[in-house]
Scaffold this active site. Structure first.
Site, PDB file in Angstrom:
ATOM      1  CG  ASP A  74      -2.016   0.996   1.185  1.00  0.00           C
ATOM      2  OD1 ASP A  74      -2.131   1.699   0.156  1.00  0.00           O
ATOM      3  OD2 ASP A  74      -2.776   1.099   2.165  1.00  0.00           O
TER       4      ASP A  74
ATOM      5  CG  ASP B 220      -3.501   3.740  -3.222  1.00  0.00           C
ATOM      6  OD1 ASP B 220      -4.373   2.971  -3.652  1.00  0.00           O
ATOM      7  OD2 ASP B 220      -3.636   4.419  -2.187  1.00  0.00           O
ATOM      8  CD  GLU B 221      -5.622  -0.917  -1.507  1.00  0.00           C
ATOM      9  OE1 GLU B 221      -5.277  -1.659  -0.563  1.00  0.00           O
ATOM     10  OE2 GLU B 221      -6.674  -0.256  -1.501  1.00  0.00           O
TER      11      GLU B 221
END
Length: 364
Positions: free
Chosen positions: A11, A105-106
């Protein structure tokens, strides 16, 4: 024999805001809010300096401004964020082909059979984080565990710029004192329902039989039962099919944009309830409008984190209405509220053996 699984959840730390601070040195160390200004705008992301004041993703921008009057508002640049996300994904693919992106983003990575020759999952996570820092000048946090559910929880444990491992022999001890509100999928409403029954921790949940949880909470009872035991058999799926759920309403009489509030609120509720019946979480909110002249237009928004309640979905949908730039006298015959960019909810299995590297053991 069951294959031993090693799952990493990576993350990026305050991703959108961190990209802005990286690219504009004047923003570093200052409270940054990534959002359009306006009465109906919502926060895309907040830097850690802004989070200290209580600013969070998907919060109305006006509330963020009240909480942090000195915040610097920066309009989002999704093309730039996507470019960085592609850099990060290329790093993931050096180590495994089993990469399941959840958003820009993850992502989940299955490193049970790594490509890079690094055996320990903790070492792979540490290497990935170092490569991200070196190649993007950004930081990431990682969780390492026997399954996706636990890896997701672990990635939050030492944020920012840290990593945490939950080996299988520590799963029970880790989960027993864990507050139920730390479990993905348990929001404030569900937390209240659980507390009313004396369920505050995962250890409390374990005292309940499956049949009793299902009687009290319907199909979600099985998810609670499994989560309390660290159970999650879901594979890491590189090619997740994008799906969407939406609700629409056609009016008997054409309405002005300002008159659509009640309909948007009701449709947000319908869409949220429909989503709750699935085992998936939608990340992108979509507002659809059809004018009296049958022109169709849509506005969409992807916050840094998926909406976690009907209220968040409603607020984002109402904010999207403010981004409609047709003349004020335009009338509309249809409105719709949808969720897209779906992925599975966190929950559903039993861990298998996991290697543990130095300095990565869980804290007591």
């Amino acid at each position: 024999m069951t294959r031993l699984r090693k799952i990493i959840h990576v993350d990026m730390d305050a991703f959108y805001a961190s990209v802005e601070q990286r690219d504009d040195p004047s923003l570093r160390g200052k409270p940054v809010v990534v959002a359009w200004r306006g009465a109906r705008s919502v926060v895309c992301a907040a830097s850690y300096e802004a989070r200290v004041f209580g600013v969070r993703s998907a919060m109305p921008a006006v509330r963020a401004e009240r909480l942090c009057p000195d915040a610097i508002f920066v309009p989002p640049d999704f093309a730039r964020y996507k470019a960085v996300s592609q850099q990060v994904r290329a790093i993931f693919l050096r180590h495994t082909d089993l990469v399941e992106p959840l958003s820009l983003d993850e992502a989940y990575l299955d490193v049970s059979e790594p490509k890079s020759g690094i055996e320990l999952a903790t070492d792979i996570a540490r290497t990935i984080r170092a490569q991200i820092r070196e190649e993007t000048n950004l930081t990431a946090s990682a969780g390492i565990a026997p399954n996706k559910f636990l890896a997701k929880i672990a990635s939050d444990w030492r944020k920012p710029d840290g990593q945490f491992v939950i080996p299988p022999q520590r799963v029970d001890a880790f989960l027993a004192p864990l507050p139920v509100n730390r479990v993905p999928g348990v929001g404030k409403v569900m937390e209240g329902k659980l507390a009313a029954r004396g369920i505050v921790t995962c250890g409390d949940l374990r005292q309940w039989a499956l049949i009793d949880l299902e009687e009290a909470f319907g199909s979600f009872g099985r998810s609670l039962y499994n989560r309390a035991r660290g159970i999650d058999e879901r594979p890491v799926e590189p090619d997740q099919q994008v799906q969407s759920i939406s609700s629409e309403d056609t009016f008997a009489e054409d309405l002005l944009l300002e008159d659509l509030t009640e309909a948007i609120v009701q449709l947000a509720g319908k869409t949220w309830n429909a989503t709750r019946k699935t085992e998936r979480i939608g990340h992108t909110v979509v507002l659809k409008l059809k004018t009296a002249q049958f022109r169709i237009l849509t506005r969409s928004f992807t916050p840094e984190r998926p909406p976690e309640s009907m209220e968040e979905l409603r607020d984002i949908a109402l904010a999207l209405r403010a981004r409609v730039d047709l003349p004020a006298e335009t009338r509309y015959r249809l409105v719709g509220v949808g969720l897209g960019g779906f992925r599975e909810k966190e929950a559903v299995v039993q861990g298998e053996l996991f290697e543990q590297g130095p300095n990565d053991s869980p804290r007591s």
